[in-house]
Design an enzyme around this catalytic site. Structure first.
Site, PDB file in Angstrom:
ATOM      1  N   CYS A 172      -0.413   4.087   2.533  1.00 51.37           N
ATOM      2  CA  CYS A 172      -0.436   3.888   3.980  1.00 51.37           C
ATOM      3  C   CYS A 172      -0.210   2.422   4.283  1.00 51.37           C
ATOM      4  O   CYS A 172       0.908   1.928   4.121  1.00 51.37           O
ATOM      5  CB  CYS A 172      -1.723   4.416   4.586  1.00 51.37           C
ATOM      6  SG  CYS A 172      -3.206   4.081   3.618  1.00 51.37           S
ATOM      7  N   SER A 173      -1.232   1.691   4.705  1.00 56.26           N
ATOM      8  CA  SER A 173      -1.000   0.289   5.062  1.00 56.26           C
ATOM      9  C   SER A 173      -2.264  -0.535   4.875  1.00 56.26           C
ATOM     10  O   SER A 173      -2.540  -1.426   5.669  1.00 56.26           O
ATOM     11  CB  SER A 173      -0.513   0.186   6.502  1.00 56.26           C
ATOM     12  OG  SER A 173      -1.477   0.762   7.361  1.00 56.26           O
ATOM     13  N   CYS A 174      -3.062  -0.255   3.837  1.00 58.47           N
ATOM     14  CA  CYS A 174      -4.268  -1.037   3.580  1.00 58.47           C
ATOM     15  C   CYS A 174      -3.887  -2.494   3.365  1.00 58.47           C
ATOM     16  O   CYS A 174      -2.898  -2.781   2.694  1.00 58.47           O
ATOM     17  CB  CYS A 174      -5.007  -0.489   2.364  1.00 58.47           C
ATOM     18  SG  CYS A 174      -5.496   1.236   2.593  1.00 58.47           S
ATOM     19  N   CYS A 209       0.896  -1.151   0.000  1.00 56.65           N
ATOM     20  CA  CYS A 209       0.000   0.000   0.000  1.00 56.65           C
ATOM     21  C   CYS A 209       0.935   1.200   0.000  1.00 56.65           C
ATOM     22  O   CYS A 209       1.544   1.509   1.020  1.00 56.65           O
ATOM     23  CB  CYS A 209      -0.918   0.027   1.226  1.00 56.65           C
ATOM     24  SG  CYS A 209      -1.908   1.532   1.249  1.00 56.65           S
TER      25      CYS A 209
HETATM   26 FE    FE Z   1      -3.419   2.122   2.913  1.00 57.70          FE
END
Ligand code: FE
Length: 207
Positions: free
Chosen positions: A114-116, A111
């Protein structure tokens, strides 16, 4: 697995884990004290994170795809529906695209924003998945990053990098290792690691 050193540098150095735990505890007591949350509700959420979601779910999906050609076809065509049919849905896994590793293509997930991450299938993302170093480098030099994770791919293998978003999450269907032809889906699920479903590891038969 050990996180590659280059990805470690600079991560979380501004806040240590004890500090984070103390902040979380303080926040929970404040919420309970002010009647905004109940301890039992907090425990239920934590429990759900610990027991309902995690890489064992993704591993069951992969193992079924390896052993059930019709399911695999469905999974690759409509991952969301195929995965929901096994009872895995909800939190951060509303829309899933399954991408299959083959002899000619290796898939890896990031991602970049961010950190999906598909929580229901893989649990909470590992720290390195959130590091700017991983997010930037895997796009620019995926072969080098994979090599740092211990994945050496032939020069003829194309690497497809999938950028997850809040709307769409990915699941890598790794290659089934040789020598597992007569294994059951349950046996296979045991060897499918979280990292292999992100694309930073291959599935191997334990020695
Ligand atoms: Fe994300």
């Amino acid at each position: 697995m050990t996180t590659p050193e280059k990805l470690e540098s600079g991560a979380l150095s501004w806040m240590d884990v004890d500090d984070i735990e103390a902040r979380v505890r303080a926040l929970e007591s404040l919420l309970v004290e002010r009647g905004l949350a109940e301890s039992q509700a907090v425990d239920a959420v934590v429990n759900s994170f610990e027991t309902d979601m995690g890489p064992m779910n993704g591993a069951r999906v992969v193992a079924r795809a390896w052993t059930d050609p019709e399911f695999k076809e469905w999974l690759l065509r409509d991952g969301t529906a195929a995965i929901a049919s096994m009872g895995f849905t909800g939190l951060q896994s509303e829309h899933i695209l399954a991408v299959e590793n083959t002899d000619s293509v290796h898939n890896v997930i990031v991602c970049t924003l961010c950190s999906c991450y598909p929580w229901t299938l893989l649990g909470i993302p590992p720290a390195w998945f959130k590091y700017p170093q991983y997010r930037a480098r895997v796009v620019k030099e995926p072969r080098a990053v994979l090599s740092e994770f211990g994945v050496e791919l032939g020069a003829d293998v194309e690497i497809a990098v999938w950028d997850t978003s809040a709307e769409l999450r990915y699941l890598v269907v790794p290659q089934r290792p040789a020598g597992t032809e007569d294994w059951t889906a349950d046996q296979l699920a045991e060897i499918v690691s979280r990292d292999s479903m992100v694309g930073v590891a291959l599935v191997e038969v334990p020695a």
